[in-house]
Design a protein around this motif. Structure first.
Motif, PDB file in Angstrom:
ATOM      1  N   VAL A  19     -14.288   9.965 -33.339  1.00  0.00           N
ATOM      2  CA  VAL A  19     -15.219   9.660 -32.261  1.00  0.00           C
ATOM      3  C   VAL A  19     -15.828   8.299 -32.551  1.00  0.00           C
ATOM      4  O   VAL A  19     -16.345   8.052 -33.636  1.00  0.00           O
ATOM      5  N   LYS A  20     -15.739   7.411 -31.569  1.00  0.00           N
ATOM      6  CA  LYS A  20     -16.292   6.073 -31.753  1.00  0.00           C
ATOM      7  C   LYS A  20     -17.811   6.127 -31.775  1.00  0.00           C
ATOM      8  O   LYS A  20     -18.424   6.989 -31.139  1.00  0.00           O
ATOM      9  N   LYS A  21     -18.389   5.201 -32.493  1.00  0.00           N
ATOM     10  CA  LYS A  21     -19.844   5.134 -32.577  1.00  0.00           C
ATOM     11  C   LYS A  21     -20.417   4.963 -31.168  1.00  0.00           C
ATOM     12  O   LYS A  21     -19.958   4.127 -30.393  1.00  0.00           O
ATOM     13  N   GLY A  22     -21.397   5.788 -30.852  1.00  0.00           N
ATOM     14  CA  GLY A  22     -22.026   5.736 -29.536  1.00  0.00           C
ATOM     15  C   GLY A  22     -21.384   6.660 -28.514  1.00  0.00           C
ATOM     16  O   GLY A  22     -21.808   6.707 -27.371  1.00  0.00           O
ATOM     17  N   PHE A  23     -20.341   7.413 -28.931  1.00  0.00           N
ATOM     18  CA  PHE A  23     -19.645   8.294 -28.001  1.00  0.00           C
ATOM     19  C   PHE A  23     -19.585   9.736 -28.500  1.00  0.00           C
ATOM     20  O   PHE A  23     -18.647  10.464 -28.178  1.00  0.00           O
ATOM     21  N   ALA A  24     -20.571  10.157 -29.243  1.00  0.00           N
ATOM     22  CA  ALA A  24     -20.632  11.539 -29.729  1.00  0.00           C
ATOM     23  C   ALA A  24     -21.292  12.419 -28.664  1.00  0.00           C
ATOM     24  O   ALA A  24     -21.813  11.926 -27.661  1.00  0.00           O
ATOM     25  N   ASP A  27     -24.766  11.458 -27.782  1.00  0.00           N
ATOM     26  CA  ASP A  27     -24.839  10.288 -26.910  1.00  0.00           C
ATOM     27  C   ASP A  27     -24.561  10.668 -25.451  1.00  0.00           C
ATOM     28  O   ASP A  27     -25.187  10.153 -24.531  1.00  0.00           O
ATOM     29  N   TRP A  28     -23.598  11.580 -25.256  1.00  0.00           N
ATOM     30  CA  TRP A  28     -23.294  12.043 -23.898  1.00  0.00           C
ATOM     31  C   TRP A  28     -24.502  12.764 -23.291  1.00  0.00           C
ATOM     32  O   TRP A  28     -24.855  12.542 -22.144  1.00  0.00           O
ATOM     33  N   TYR A  80     -16.166  10.250 -24.102  1.00  0.00           N
ATOM     34  CA  TYR A  80     -17.027  11.109 -24.926  1.00  0.00           C
ATOM     35  C   TYR A  80     -16.307  12.378 -25.364  1.00  0.00           C
ATOM     36  O   TYR A  80     -16.802  13.117 -26.196  1.00  0.00           O
ATOM     37  N   HIS A  81     -15.136  12.659 -24.796  1.00  0.00           N
ATOM     38  CA  HIS A  81     -14.405  13.876 -25.139  1.00  0.00           C
ATOM     39  C   HIS A  81     -13.949  13.803 -26.592  1.00  0.00           C
ATOM     40  O   HIS A  81     -13.315  12.825 -26.999  1.00  0.00           O
ATOM     41  N   PRO A  82     -14.272  14.811 -27.406  1.00  0.00           N
ATOM     42  CA  PRO A  82     -13.938  14.763 -28.831  1.00  0.00           C
ATOM     43  C   PRO A  82     -12.437  14.658 -29.104  1.00  0.00           C
ATOM     44  O   PRO A  82     -12.035  14.152 -30.146  1.00  0.00           O
ATOM     45  N   GLY A  83     -11.609  15.119 -28.203  1.00  0.00           N
ATOM     46  CA  GLY A  83     -10.162  15.033 -28.396  1.00  0.00           C
ATOM     47  C   GLY A  83      -9.585  13.699 -27.976  1.00  0.00           C
ATOM     48  O   GLY A  83      -8.388  13.463 -28.126  1.00  0.00           O
ATOM     49  N   GLY A  84     -10.419  12.840 -27.433  1.00  0.00           N
ATOM     50  CA  GLY A  84      -9.969  11.529 -27.003  1.00  0.00           C
ATOM     51  C   GLY A  84      -9.569  11.495 -25.537  1.00  0.00           C
ATOM     52  O   GLY A  84      -9.431  12.523 -24.880  1.00  0.00           O
ATOM     53  N   VAL A  85      -9.387  10.306 -25.043  1.00  0.00           N
ATOM     54  CA  VAL A  85      -9.037  10.081 -23.639  1.00  0.00           C
ATOM     55  C   VAL A  85      -7.612  10.552 -23.350  1.00  0.00           C
ATOM     56  O   VAL A  85      -7.347  11.180 -22.317  1.00  0.00           O
ATOM     57  N   ASP A  86      -6.697  10.272 -24.252  1.00  0.00           N
ATOM     58  CA  ASP A  86      -5.281  10.556 -24.014  1.00  0.00           C
ATOM     59  C   ASP A  86      -4.997  12.028 -23.737  1.00  0.00           C
ATOM     60  O   ASP A  86      -4.085  12.349 -22.978  1.00  0.00           O
ATOM     61  N   ILE A  87      -5.764  12.909 -24.330  1.00  0.00           N
ATOM     62  CA  ILE A  87      -5.516  14.332 -24.142  1.00  0.00           C
ATOM     63  C   ILE A  87      -5.901  14.794 -22.727  1.00  0.00           C
ATOM     64  O   ILE A  87      -5.367  15.762 -22.214  1.00  0.00           O
ATOM     65  N   LEU A  88      -6.813  14.065 -22.073  1.00  0.00           N
ATOM     66  CA  LEU A  88      -7.230  14.423 -20.717  1.00  0.00           C
ATOM     67  C   LEU A  88      -6.453  13.682 -19.629  1.00  0.00           C
ATOM     68  O   LEU A  88      -6.455  14.111 -18.473  1.00  0.00           O
ATOM     69  N   LYS A  89      -5.784  12.603 -19.978  1.00  0.00           N
ATOM     70  CA  LYS A  89      -5.059  11.804 -18.977  1.00  0.00           C
ATOM     71  C   LYS A  89      -4.099  12.621 -18.118  1.00  0.00           C
ATOM     72  O   LYS A  89      -4.059  12.436 -16.911  1.00  0.00           O
ATOM     73  N   PRO A  90      -3.299  13.540 -18.689  1.00  0.00           N
ATOM     74  CA  PRO A  90      -2.358  14.287 -17.850  1.00  0.00           C
ATOM     75  C   PRO A  90      -3.034  15.174 -16.801  1.00  0.00           C
ATOM     76  O   PRO A  90      -2.406  15.566 -15.831  1.00  0.00           O
ATOM     77  N   SER A  91      -4.313  15.486 -16.970  1.00  0.00           N
ATOM     78  CA  SER A  91      -5.020  16.349 -16.022  1.00  0.00           C
ATOM     79  C   SER A  91      -5.774  15.570 -14.955  1.00  0.00           C
ATOM     80  O   SER A  91      -6.328  16.175 -14.033  1.00  0.00           O
ATOM     81  N   LEU A  92      -5.825  14.261 -15.075  1.00  0.00           N
ATOM     82  CA  LEU A  92      -6.541  13.463 -14.081  1.00  0.00           C
ATOM     83  C   LEU A  92      -5.824  13.541 -12.733  1.00  0.00           C
ATOM     84  O   LEU A  92      -4.605  13.398 -12.658  1.00  0.00           O
TER      85      LEU A  92
END
Length: 171
Positions: A19-24, A27-28, A80-92
Motif C-alpha cells: 500500500v502506497k503511503k497516503g493510500f491506507a 486515509d480512505w 486505496y484498495h489493499p489488493g491494488g488497482v489491477d485486481i479491480l480493473k477486470p470488474s470495471l
C-alpha cells in the motif's frame, strides 16, 4: 528426522501488493469524512442506469462497478484498495458482485464505498436487491442489564437460561 528429510510443502503465500503511503484504509476513511461528493453526482438524485451505460465506464479514472444491483463510481477508491488497482480493473464497467462475494463477503459495503453510490441497475431500484444476509446480531448489553435488574432473587433457572451473557459459554 531433521529438516532436510521433511517433504517440501508448496508455498501457499499470496501475492501481496504494498500500500502506497497516503493510500491506507485510514486515509480512505479520512477522505470519505472530508469529501462532499466523491461519487461525482453533483447533487443529482440516484437513478436507474443500464448495463450498457455502465459498460462505458471501464477505465481507472472513470470506473463504475455494480455490487448487488447498486452502481458505484469506484474510481476514487481504486488506489486505496489493499489488493491494488489491477485486481479491480477486470470488474470495471461490469457487475462485480460474484467476485465481491467470493473474496469480501464480510465487508460492509455501505461503510466502505456507500458514498460512491450513483444509482441502481435499471429496473432494480424497486426490486429486492440480492444483498448478503445480515450479520448475526449479538445480545444487547442494555437488555441484559434490564433483565437482570428486574429479576427477583428467586432461583428461576428458566429465566436465567434466557439471559445468558456469553452465548459460547457451555452449561
Amino acid at each position: 528426522m531433521n529438516d532436510t528429510t521433511l517433504p517440501k510443502l508448496k508455498s501457499t503465500t499470496r501475492k501481496k501488493t504494498a500500500v502506497k503511503k497516503g493510500f491506507a484504509l485510514h486515509d480512505w476513511k479520512l477522505l470519505l469524512n472530508r469529501s462532499n461528493d466523491l461519487a461525482q453526482r453533483q447533487g443529482a438524485p440516484l437513478r436507474g442506469i443500464t448495463m450498457e451505460e455502465i459498460a462505458l465506464h471501464n477505465k481507472v479514472h472513470d470506473g463504475w462497478m455494480v455490487l448487488y444491483g447498486k452502481v458505484y463510481n469506484i474510481g476514487p477508491y481504486l488506489h486505496y484498495h489493499p489488493g491494488g488497482v489491477d485486481i479491480l480493473k477486470p470488474s470495471l464497467g461490469k457487475d462485480g458482485t460474484e467476485l465481491f462475494e467470493k473474496y469480501h463477503r464480510w465487508i460492509g459495503i455501505e461503510n466502505l464505498i456507500g458514498k460512491l453510490l450513483i444509482g441502481y441497475v435499471d429496473g432494480k431500484e424497486r426490486q429486492m436487491i440480492d444483498m448478503p444476509p445480515p450479520r448475526p446480531k449479538g445480545m444487547q448489553l442494555d437488555s441484559l442489564l434490564d433483565s437482570s435488574n428486574n429479576h427477583d432473587d428467586s432461583d428461576d433457572e428458566e429465566e436465567y437460561d434466557k439471559v445468558q451473557a456469553n452465548p459460547w459459554m457451555q452449561n
